[in-house]
Each structure stands twice: as C-alpha cells, then as structure tokens.
Design a protein around this motif. Structure first.
Motif, short mmCIF file in Angstrom:
data_model
loop_
_atom_site.label_atom_id
_atom_site.label_comp_id
_atom_site.label_asym_id
_atom_site.label_seq_id
_atom_site.Cartn_x
_atom_site.Cartn_y
_atom_site.Cartn_z
N HIS A 77 0.85 -1.18 0.00
CA HIS A 77 0.00 0.00 0.00
C HIS A 77 0.89 1.23 0.00
O HIS A 77 1.90 1.28 0.70
CB HIS A 77 -0.86 0.02 1.26
N THR A 84 -2.01 9.90 -4.92
CA THR A 84 -2.78 8.76 -5.40
C THR A 84 -2.50 7.56 -4.50
O THR A 84 -1.35 7.21 -4.26
CB THR A 84 -2.42 8.41 -6.85
N SER A 109 -2.56 3.56 -3.87
CA SER A 109 -2.52 2.33 -4.67
C SER A 109 -2.15 1.15 -3.79
O SER A 109 -1.56 1.31 -2.71
CB SER A 109 -1.53 2.44 -5.84
N SER A 116 -0.65 -2.86 -4.49
CA SER A 116 -0.24 -3.85 -5.49
C SER A 116 0.11 -5.16 -4.83
O SER A 116 0.32 -5.25 -3.66
CB SER A 116 0.97 -3.34 -6.25
#
Length: 114
Positions: free
Chosen positions: A2, A110, A112, A114
């Motif tokens: 994160h 932003t 995100s 993954s």
C-alpha cells in the motif's frame, strides 16, 4: 504494498534542488497499552523518492484508541483482509493530515495497492 504517490515531482531538498515523485508507505502501526486504561495508536510512514532507495523524511502520528476507532469506522475500505485494511486506513489517515507538505494538497496524492 500500500502506498501514496505524489501526482507530481516536488523539490525535496532545496539546497541541492533535488526533486522527484514521492512515495509514502505505512512502515509501522503500533498499538500501545500501558496495561491499564491508556491505549494509543502510533502510525509511522517513511517517505522516499519513487523508484529509488532515497529516503527524504517521514510522517509520524499518535492517536488515542478512540480517535483511531472513530476514524477507522468512518472509512469505506477496498481491502478485504485485516492486515490490508489497517494499511489502507493508516494511509487514508495520513492523507487527511498531509495538507501543505511539499506544497501539495490531499488531492495531489494517489493511493494504490499492489
């Protein structure tokens, strides 16, 4: 993993005019208990230049258990397991506190995973 990533390059070292896109990751979420009634949550975030191992600082926040619980309950999280929920919530908290750092606002980052 994160993380929050700045949407633009910023100057992180004025002396050398070093600039880059920044990443904020949750390194530690510490739940403190004094064995009695004191409960505290510490959030620790290192900040590095994206794509490098250059660390340019960090963010640290201390919240009471009630403050953390209230904030956490207010969120709509996309993560499904408990570890990821804590990581996502910590970053969302940092986002509410980051206004003005490096000349950026909360909308300049932003989130995100993954």
């Amino acid at each position: 993993m994160h993380k929050l990533t700045s949407n633009q390059s910023v100057i992180y070292n004025a002396e050398y005019q070093s600039s880059g896109t920044l990443e904020i990751t949750p390194e530690q979420i510490i739940y403190q208990n004094d064995g009695s009634s004191f409960h505290n949550v510490m959030l620790v975030f290192p900040i590095k230049v994206s794509g490098t191992n250059t660390y340019v600082g960090g963010l640290n926040y201390n919240l009471t258990e009630d403050e953390w619980n209230t904030f956490f309950a207010s969120l709509t999280l996309t993560s499904t397991n408990e570890f990821d929920k804590q990581q996502e919530a910590a970053l969302k908290y940092a986002l509410t506190q980051i206004e003005g750092n490096w000349g950026l606002t909360a909308s300049d980052w932003t989130y995100s995973h993954s």
